[in-house]
Design a protein around this motif. Structure first.
Motif, PDB file in Angstrom:
ATOM      1  N   GLU A 133       0.807  -1.219   0.000  1.00 42.33           N
ATOM      2  CA  GLU A 133       0.000   0.000   0.000  1.00 42.33           C
ATOM      3  C   GLU A 133       0.841   1.272   0.000  1.00 42.33           C
ATOM      4  O   GLU A 133       0.337   2.354  -0.326  1.00 42.33           O
ATOM      5  CB  GLU A 133      -0.954  -0.016   1.188  1.00 42.33           C
ATOM      6  N   LEU A 134       2.104   1.167   0.354  1.00 42.31           N
ATOM      7  CA  LEU A 134       2.975   2.351   0.292  1.00 42.31           C
ATOM      8  C   LEU A 134       3.131   2.843  -1.149  1.00 42.31           C
ATOM      9  O   LEU A 134       3.508   3.997  -1.369  1.00 42.31           O
ATOM     10  CB  LEU A 134       4.347   2.041   0.890  1.00 42.31           C
ATOM     11  N   TRP A 136       7.310  -2.762  -6.610  1.00 42.97           N
ATOM     12  CA  TRP A 136       6.422  -1.602  -6.689  1.00 42.97           C
ATOM     13  C   TRP A 136       7.106  -0.307  -6.246  1.00 42.97           C
ATOM     14  O   TRP A 136       6.572   0.786  -6.469  1.00 42.97           O
ATOM     15  CB  TRP A 136       5.143  -1.816  -5.885  1.00 42.97           C
ATOM     16  N   LEU A 137       8.274  -0.399  -5.630  1.00 42.41           N
ATOM     17  CA  LEU A 137       8.998   0.833  -5.299  1.00 42.41           C
ATOM     18  C   LEU A 137       9.268   1.664  -6.554  1.00 42.41           C
ATOM     19  O   LEU A 137       9.398   2.885  -6.488  1.00 42.41           O
ATOM     20  CB  LEU A 137      10.312   0.495  -4.608  1.00 42.41           C
ATOM     21  N   LEU A 156       7.096   4.961  -7.529  1.00 40.19           N
ATOM     22  CA  LEU A 156       7.095   6.182  -6.717  1.00 40.19           C
ATOM     23  C   LEU A 156       7.923   7.250  -7.442  1.00 40.19           C
ATOM     24  O   LEU A 156       9.137   7.319  -7.287  1.00 40.19           O
ATOM     25  CB  LEU A 156       7.664   5.897  -5.321  1.00 40.19           C
ATOM     26  N   PRO A 157       7.276   8.094  -8.225  1.00 32.72           N
ATOM     27  CA  PRO A 157       7.995   8.941  -9.186  1.00 32.72           C
ATOM     28  C   PRO A 157       8.904   9.993  -8.565  1.00 32.72           C
ATOM     29  O   PRO A 157       9.843  10.447  -9.216  1.00 32.72           O
ATOM     30  CB  PRO A 157       6.867   9.596  -9.980  1.00 32.72           C
ATOM     31  N   ARG A 158       8.621  10.397  -7.315  1.00 31.87           N
ATOM     32  CA  ARG A 158       9.409  11.483  -6.720  1.00 31.87           C
ATOM     33  C   ARG A 158      10.475  10.999  -5.742  1.00 31.87           C
ATOM     34  O   ARG A 158      11.171  11.814  -5.132  1.00 31.87           O
ATOM     35  CB  ARG A 158       8.476  12.461  -5.997  1.00 31.87           C
ATOM     36  N   LEU A 159      10.612   9.692  -5.591  1.00 32.09           N
ATOM     37  CA  LEU A 159      11.512   9.154  -4.578  1.00 32.09           C
ATOM     38  C   LEU A 159      12.953   9.597  -4.828  1.00 32.09           C
ATOM     39  O   LEU A 159      13.489   9.446  -5.924  1.00 32.09           O
ATOM     40  CB  LEU A 159      11.438   7.622  -4.569  1.00 32.09           C
ATOM     41  N   THR A 211      12.790  -2.597 -11.823  1.00 35.90           N
ATOM     42  CA  THR A 211      11.871  -1.456 -11.822  1.00 35.90           C
ATOM     43  C   THR A 211      12.445  -0.240 -11.100  1.00 35.90           C
ATOM     44  O   THR A 211      11.965   0.882 -11.302  1.00 35.90           O
ATOM     45  CB  THR A 211      10.541  -1.840 -11.168  1.00 35.90           C
ATOM     46  N   LEU A 212      13.468  -0.440 -10.283  1.00 38.77           N
ATOM     47  CA  LEU A 212      14.074   0.706  -9.590  1.00 38.77           C
ATOM     48  C   LEU A 212      14.670   1.698 -10.572  1.00 38.77           C
ATOM     49  O   LEU A 212      14.886   2.863 -10.232  1.00 38.77           O
ATOM     50  CB  LEU A 212      15.145   0.234  -8.613  1.00 38.77           C
ATOM     51  N   SER A 213      14.929   1.245 -11.792  1.00 39.26           N
ATOM     52  CA  SER A 213      15.489   2.148 -12.804  1.00 39.26           C
ATOM     53  C   SER A 213      14.503   3.235 -13.205  1.00 39.26           C
ATOM     54  O   SER A 213      14.886   4.209 -13.863  1.00 39.26           O
ATOM     55  CB  SER A 213      15.917   1.357 -14.041  1.00 39.26           C
TER      56      SER A 213
END
Length: 384
Positions: A119-120, A143-144, A147-150, A167-169
């Motif tokens: 849910e984060l 799913w991390l 988060l576009p602004r991380l 996906t972290l890329s």
């Protein structure tokens, strides 16, 4: 504006204010509900009673310990949750995903177990996540990457397993990626080379294998590369510093890296720490080492290096520590090394070095640790 418009404004202004007030209460109620659910997951420990005493309906949630609210138009919402160093035990409530204005989440230095709740991923404003020094498990969530602004992601000192998700890329704003001290395996994804704002890439003390992907060395913003204590193999590019003008620290010790130490190091003009100990590097120490004038620690011990210690090492006037132990270095130490007034640690044991050091060692007035054993030095060395 005619008179009828003024009348309408007078009629509808109170109604509009009531609607805004109602929305504010509803949003705050949503945040409050999420936080109270989080509190309910703290089931075994709240040693400082911060949540038990403070997180109650008798006070505004914006005054609760660790909670910071911001102003968005006409209503306040929770934008930061910092509960680090509180000794909390339990699991992380999925209801945190309802804090839709949350920018920063810091749950570090606690005893949380379980996994990071999916849910984060519902928090598009998140810029900062830190859960360091907990007991979290499971794979690093793919799913991390949504988060576009991380900007900062710190999962250090937990028990995460599995591989690093490609996906972290997608995190184009990411500046710090810290996964050290977990049980992450597999190879470092080539795709991490797309993180063009990354400054810190630290994945020390895990189970990584394979070679370091070349695209990593093209992230021009990098200041720290830390892959110490893994199972990485392969060689380093000879032009390691070509696209890393801001690199300050590189930790690659305790791996299975081989080949030669890159000869073209001069472009790493800001490098302060070069740590390559406990690998299988061969060849000599390149004279270009002497161009790293900001260098403070040169750690090349426990490799298969041979040849002489280059005279140019004396140019490193900021050196604090030198570790060349457990190699096949031969010849005399250059006298220039004894003019480095900042040198505090000199470890040269188990090499084939020769020469008389009695007069020279005394120049190192800052020296605190010295190990010259198992060489062929002569002379009586007096060191206090």
């Amino acid at each position: 504006m005619d008179k009828s418009c003024y009348i309408l404004a007078i009629i509808f202004l109170p109604i509009t204010c009531q609607i805004i007030s109602c929305l504010a209460r509803t949003n705050l109620t949503t945040d409050e509900s999420a936080l109270l659910d989080f509190k309910s997951h703290i089931i075994t420990s709240d040693p400082y009673h911060m949540l038990a005493r403070n997180w109650t309906n008798s006070s505004s949630l914006c005054r609760w310990s660790g909670v910071t609210c911001g102003v968005h138009h006409s209503h306040s919402r929770v934008i930061s949750l910092n509960l680090s160093h509180m000794g909390l035990s339990g699991t992380i409530s999925p209801q945190l995903g309802n804090l839709s204005f949350l920018v920063a989440l810091d749950l570090g230095f606690n005893h949380f177990t379980g996994t990071l709740p999916r849910e984060l991923s519902f928090l598009p404003r998140l810029k900062f996540i830190s859960v360091i020094f907990n007991n979290l498990v499971g794979e690093i969530p793919s799913w991390l990457g949504v988060l576009p602004r991380l900007e900062r992601l710190n999962l250090r000192h937990n028990s995460f397993t599995g591989s690093i998700p490609n996906t972290l890329s997608n995190l184009s704003n990411l500046q710090i990626l810290e996964f050290s001290y977990n049980s992450i395996d597999g190879e470092i994804p080539q795709e991490l080379g797309r993180l063009h704002n990354l400054q810190v890439l630290s994945i020390q003390r895990n189970l990584l294998t394979g070679a370091i992907p070349p695209p990593i060395f093209n992230i021009s913003t990098l200041k720290i590369i830390a892959f110490k204590s893994n199972e990485l193999s392969g060689t380093l590019p000879n032009d390691l510093c070509k696209n890393l003008p801001f690199l300050q620290e590189i930790y690659l010790g305790s791996n299975k890296l081989s080949g030669q130490i890159p000869s073209n190091l001069s472009q790493c003009s800001h490098l302060q720490i070069l740590s390559l100990s406990y690998n299988m590097f061969t060849g000599g120490i390149p004279p270009a080492i002497g161009e790293l004038t900001a260098l403070q620690y040169l750690l090349l011990g426990s490799n298969n290096l041979h040849g002489i210690v280059p005279q140019e090492i004396g140019n490193l006037e900021k050196l604090i520590g030198v570790g060349l132990e457990m190699n096949e270095m031969s010849g005399e130490l250059p006298t220039t090394i004894f003019n480095i007034s900042s040198l505090q640690r000199l470890v040269l044991r188990n090499n084939k070095l020769v020469g008389n050091l009695a007069a020279d060692i005394t120049n190192l007035t800052a020296l605190r640790i010295m190990d010259l054993s198992n060489n062929y030095f002569t002379g009586q060395v007096h060191f206090t």
